[in-house]
Design a protein around this motif. Structure first.
Motif: not given
Length: 378
Positions: A26, A133, A137, A155
């Motif tokens: 990510l 974000v 997730i 991440l």
């Protein structure tokens, strides 16, 4: 909910060993920064998942035609209805499925989470209009279809060194809203442009980031020069041995008992709204049923405020610790060490449980007291 029950899929292996799970990185790049994204795109075995605006700005829109990139929709238009703690990105689930369920699946997926430019002349780049974000997730952790096909590897968040140094010098809040949350739960923070700062200023920025983030690693230097191999294969959201837990808790847990550490972002004007990190440690073998009930209460009481959860829990004297990781209400667990066959005698150094909670306005006193009341195994 049985949080200590292992995932049906081993990290990196699909159902019945028929298809390997694809790791997902990510990426939350700095606004209008393209070097790091282009570095990921240079790997021919990597497929990008991003908006058309992001790919076009980076000069990578042509990757869509050759099957090396997939497009996603705007964040707010693709979420499922409901409360924040339960929302998922349906467009992201579809993109991951299309990327993995092909004759030759990619070696890696890179999901780009953009943030919008400032909404006005007096607003920071990191304002609350940024794309969340944590919702991405949560989507990757909560959806069973993604769990079968892929897994979240790590991440990576990019930070502009000059902008951060200027805010520090002016006494401004470093980051707010979703941007602060992304930094707090990141596994790697790439500080772009740190070579333009003095040694003292660069160290100050790194120190501020390490206060916010107790789990990941800060990587300084130009993002284009950052070695991609240092940003992938982190296995940060699976059940392998979480070395960062012991590093965060500090050397030595002392006598049987519990330790609490609470950290907040520096220069924050509203401590109740900022992201904090709570570290709980305890010696002894915990009762598995009581531990599972405690995890259930933690998730039930603060799902929307719980941004990241990591734990290595000792619940047996003859088996590895159980590693539990997740975000909001989605949790996954694996035996420490990646689920190796057989049992491992738990020595004194492994009869310790470490819990890290990252979230907003978490009640550290209540969490510490409830963790201390978990019964020990007989």
């Amino acid at each position: 909910m049985e949080f200590l029950k292992p995932s049906p899929y081993e990290p990196g292996v699909g159902p019945q060993n028929t298809r390997p799970q694809v790791p997902i990185t990510l990426l939350a790049p700095e606004h209008q920064s393209v070097e790091l994204l282009r570095s990921f795109a240079a790997d021919c075995d990597t497929v990008l998942i991003a908006t058309d605006e992001t790919l076009a700005f980076a000069g990578l829109l042509g990757l869509v035609r050759v099957g090396r990139a997939l497009l996603t929709a705007a964040d707010v238009t693709s979420r499922t209805p409901g409360c924040e703690c339960c929302q998922i990105r349906v467009d992201l689930i579809d993109a991951v499925r299309h990327a993995v369920l092909r004759r030759s699946p990619p070696r890696r997926l890179v999901v780009v989470v953009d943030r919008k430019p400032p909404t006005g002349p007096n607003s920071l780049v990191d304002d609350d209009s940024a794309i969340d974000v944590v919702t991405v997730i949560h989507t990757l952790q909560a959806d069973s279809e993604i769990e079968r096909l892929a897994y979240l590897d790590g991440l990576v968040v990019e930070v502009d060194a000059c902008a951060a140094s200027t805010r520090l010098a002016c006494g401004l809040d470093l980051w707010t809203g979703p941007r602060e949350a992304a930094i707090a739960v990141a596994d790697r923070i790439v500080v772009n442009g740190s070579e333009l700062l003095t040694t003292a200023a660069s160290a100050q920025v790194s120190s501020a980031l390490q206060i916010i983030n107790r789990i990941g690693k800060v990587v300084c230097g130009q993002s284009a020069a950052a070695h991609i191999e240092d940003l992938v294969d982190l296995d940060a959201w699976n059940g392998h041995s979480p070395a960062c837990l012991e590093r965060t808790a500090g050397p030595g847990l002392g006598p049987v008992g519990m330790v609490v550490q609470v950290t907040h972002a520096p220069n924050c004007r509203h401590h109740a709204a900022t992201v904090g990190t709570i570290v709980l440690t305890r010696r002894g073998v915990l009762d598995p049923d009581a531990t599972d009930a405690w995890l259930d209460r933690v998730v039930a009481e603060s799902p929307s405020r719980l941004l990241r959860f990591q734990a290595a829990l000792c619940v047996s004297t003859c088996e590895p610790r159980v590693c539990v990781r997740g975000s909001r209400s989605a949790m996954r667990s694996q035996p420490e060490g990646g689920g190796a066959e057989g049992t491992v005698e738990a020595d004194q150094s492994r009869q310790e449980s470490v819990v890290i909670l990252v979230g907003r306005a978490l009640d550290h006193q209540s969490l510490a007291e409830s963790f201390e009341t978990i019964e020990l195994a007989q």
